[in-house]
Design a protein around this motif. Structure first.
Motif, PDB file in Angstrom:
ATOM      1  N   GLU A  82      14.730  -2.480  12.194  1.00 44.49           N
ATOM      2  CA  GLU A  82      14.902  -2.053  13.587  1.00 44.49           C
ATOM      3  C   GLU A  82      16.165  -2.711  14.130  1.00 44.49           C
ATOM      4  O   GLU A  82      16.250  -3.934  14.170  1.00 44.49           O
ATOM      5  CB  GLU A  82      13.680  -2.459  14.418  1.00 44.49           C
ATOM      6  CG  GLU A  82      13.747  -2.021  15.866  1.00 44.49           C
ATOM      7  CD  GLU A  82      13.688  -0.508  16.054  1.00 44.49           C
ATOM      8  OE1 GLU A  82      14.568   0.016  16.767  1.00 44.49           O
ATOM      9  OE2 GLU A  82      12.779   0.142  15.501  1.00 44.49           O
ATOM     10  N   ALA A  84      17.643  -1.570  17.202  1.00 45.32           N
ATOM     11  CA  ALA A  84      17.671  -1.481  18.668  1.00 45.32           C
ATOM     12  C   ALA A  84      17.030  -2.748  19.195  1.00 45.32           C
ATOM     13  O   ALA A  84      15.948  -3.126  18.741  1.00 45.32           O
ATOM     14  CB  ALA A  84      16.907  -0.258  19.158  1.00 45.32           C
ATOM     15  N   LEU A  96      13.129   3.126  22.874  1.00 40.04           N
ATOM     16  CA  LEU A  96      14.211   3.459  21.954  1.00 40.04           C
ATOM     17  C   LEU A  96      13.993   2.729  20.642  1.00 40.04           C
ATOM     18  O   LEU A  96      13.747   1.527  20.629  1.00 40.04           O
ATOM     19  CB  LEU A  96      15.559   3.036  22.569  1.00 40.04           C
ATOM     20  CG  LEU A  96      16.802   3.153  21.692  1.00 40.04           C
ATOM     21  CD1 LEU A  96      17.063   4.589  21.289  1.00 40.04           C
ATOM     22  CD2 LEU A  96      18.000   2.576  22.430  1.00 40.04           C
ATOM     23  N   SER A  97      14.079   3.449  19.549  1.00 45.06           N
ATOM     24  CA  SER A  97      13.962   2.852  18.228  1.00 45.06           C
ATOM     25  C   SER A  97      15.098   3.378  17.354  1.00 45.06           C
ATOM     26  O   SER A  97      15.293   4.587  17.241  1.00 45.06           O
ATOM     27  CB  SER A  97      12.613   3.222  17.594  1.00 45.06           C
ATOM     28  OG  SER A  97      12.562   2.794  16.246  1.00 45.06           O
ATOM     29  N   LEU A  98      15.868   2.447  16.783  1.00 41.88           N
ATOM     30  CA  LEU A  98      16.924   2.786  15.834  1.00 41.88           C
ATOM     31  C   LEU A  98      16.602   2.038  14.548  1.00 41.88           C
ATOM     32  O   LEU A  98      16.828   0.843  14.455  1.00 41.88           O
ATOM     33  CB  LEU A  98      18.302   2.369  16.363  1.00 41.88           C
ATOM     34  CG  LEU A  98      18.734   2.946  17.707  1.00 41.88           C
ATOM     35  CD1 LEU A  98      20.047   2.327  18.161  1.00 41.88           C
ATOM     36  CD2 LEU A  98      18.848   4.455  17.637  1.00 41.88           C
ATOM     37  N   LEU A 112      20.272   6.160   9.894  1.00 43.01           N
ATOM     38  CA  LEU A 112      19.313   5.739  10.912  1.00 43.01           C
ATOM     39  C   LEU A 112      18.249   6.793  11.151  1.00 43.01           C
ATOM     40  O   LEU A 112      18.525   7.994  11.111  1.00 43.01           O
ATOM     41  CB  LEU A 112      20.023   5.478  12.255  1.00 43.01           C
ATOM     42  CG  LEU A 112      21.058   4.377  12.320  1.00 43.01           C
ATOM     43  CD1 LEU A 112      21.696   4.342  13.704  1.00 43.01           C
ATOM     44  CD2 LEU A 112      20.445   3.035  11.985  1.00 43.01           C
ATOM     45  N   GLU A 114      16.163   7.632  14.310  1.00 38.42           N
ATOM     46  CA  GLU A 114      16.202   7.312  15.733  1.00 38.42           C
ATOM     47  C   GLU A 114      15.049   7.984  16.471  1.00 38.42           C
ATOM     48  O   GLU A 114      14.716   9.134  16.191  1.00 38.42           O
ATOM     49  CB  GLU A 114      17.523   7.790  16.355  1.00 38.42           C
ATOM     50  CG  GLU A 114      18.753   7.269  15.648  1.00 38.42           C
ATOM     51  CD  GLU A 114      20.042   7.764  16.280  1.00 38.42           C
ATOM     52  OE1 GLU A 114      20.110   7.898  17.520  1.00 38.42           O
ATOM     53  OE2 GLU A 114      20.995   8.011  15.519  1.00 38.42           O
ATOM     54  N   TYR A 116      13.731   8.408  20.644  1.00 41.89           N
ATOM     55  CA  TYR A 116      13.991   8.201  22.066  1.00 41.89           C
ATOM     56  C   TYR A 116      12.805   8.741  22.848  1.00 41.89           C
ATOM     57  O   TYR A 116      12.530   9.939  22.808  1.00 41.89           O
ATOM     58  CB  TYR A 116      15.244   8.966  22.514  1.00 41.89           C
ATOM     59  CG  TYR A 116      16.519   8.523  21.844  1.00 41.89           C
ATOM     60  CD1 TYR A 116      17.400   7.665  22.493  1.00 41.89           C
ATOM     61  CD2 TYR A 116      16.859   8.980  20.572  1.00 41.89           C
ATOM     62  CE1 TYR A 116      18.589   7.264  21.881  1.00 41.89           C
ATOM     63  CE2 TYR A 116      18.043   8.585  19.963  1.00 41.89           C
ATOM     64  CZ  TYR A 116      18.892   7.727  20.624  1.00 41.89           C
ATOM     65  OH  TYR A 116      20.055   7.335  20.023  1.00 41.89           O
ATOM     66  N   THR A 122      20.893   5.053  25.380  1.00 44.83           N
ATOM     67  CA  THR A 122      21.579   3.940  24.726  1.00 44.83           C
ATOM     68  C   THR A 122      22.220   2.994  25.731  1.00 44.83           C
ATOM     69  O   THR A 122      22.866   2.032  25.341  1.00 44.83           O
ATOM     70  CB  THR A 122      22.646   4.457  23.735  1.00 44.83           C
ATOM     71  OG1 THR A 122      23.512   5.371  24.420  1.00 44.83           O
ATOM     72  CG2 THR A 122      21.999   5.133  22.546  1.00 44.83           C
ATOM     73  N   GLU A 178      13.411  12.820  18.152  1.00 51.73           N
ATOM     74  CA  GLU A 178      13.574  12.160  16.860  1.00 51.73           C
ATOM     75  C   GLU A 178      14.824  12.729  16.186  1.00 51.73           C
ATOM     76  O   GLU A 178      15.013  13.938  16.140  1.00 51.73           O
ATOM     77  CB  GLU A 178      12.346  12.404  15.995  1.00 51.73           C
ATOM     78  CG  GLU A 178      12.364  11.703  14.669  1.00 51.73           C
ATOM     79  CD  GLU A 178      11.065  11.920  13.900  1.00 51.73           C
ATOM     80  OE1 GLU A 178      10.902  11.244  12.871  1.00 51.73           O
ATOM     81  OE2 GLU A 178      10.227  12.751  14.300  1.00 51.73           O
TER      82      GLU A 178
END
Length: 188
Positions: A82, A84, A96-98, A112, A114, A116, A122, A178
């Motif tokens: 991860e 983010a 938010l996950s990156l 990545l 991603e 949201y 961001t 996604e």
């Protein structure tokens, strides 16, 4: 990952004071102090500004160690990193996950996964880094700003641009978005 401790360690290794880092990154000295104490979490854009100021990519900052003696080809979902920064304030958590596949510093490509949540983005500051990036929206919708162009993309749509152009991602929809994206060379 202890973002504050890692940032402090790298800052000190580079011989920078909090004040000098704050000036270079366009943030306040107090903000740097709060981040290093893990009392606040930087937005993706703020963290990128900090790392640019100390010349470290997001990929390098969040790098996972891969065994150098044996190549790794396959990764379980739990082995993604991860990148983010987590929101320490609670309500914004998991917006938010990156998730990065492998150690991007060991490869010429950064991949990545991603996610949201509705309303996630961001950050208010536009991102910029030395690379090209591309992605395909898997589900949901995302508003993407690149330089002076803004568009909303949905499932099956994609994007490709020079990452030196100022850019931002924002979920203006009502469901999670996604994306599978790539950046080369790894510089985010």
């Amino acid at each position: 990952m202890d973002i504050g401790h890692r940032l402090r360690t790298i800052r000190k290794k580079r011989g920078l004071s909090q004040r000098e880092l704050a000036t270079r990154a366009g943030l306040t000295n107090g903000t740097i102090s709060l981040i290093e104490q893990n009392k606040t979490s930087p937005s993706v854009a703020s963290l990128k500004s900090l790392l640019d100021a100390i010349q470290v990519s997001m990929a390098e900052f969040f790098a996972t160690l891969e065994e150098s003696s044996k190549s790794k080809y396959f990764y379980t979902a739990e082995e993604f990193t991860e990148i983010a920064p987590p929101d320490l304030d609670g309500p914004q958590a998991q917006l938010l996950s990156l998730r990065q596949l492998g150690n991007a510093q060991e490869h010429a490509l950064q991949l990545l996964h991603e996610r949201y949540a509705p309303g996630a983005d961001t950050g208010p500051e536009l991102l910029s880094h030395d690379a090209e990036e591309a992605g395909v929206i898997i589900r949901g919708q995302i508003e993407i700003t690149v330089d002076d162009a803004v568009d909303t993309l949905g499932p099956g749509d994609g994007y490709l641009f020079n990452s030196q152009l100022p850019h931002r991602f924002r979920n203006t929809g009502t469901e999670e978005c996604e994306i599978i994206s790539a950046c080369t060379p790894p510089s985010f």
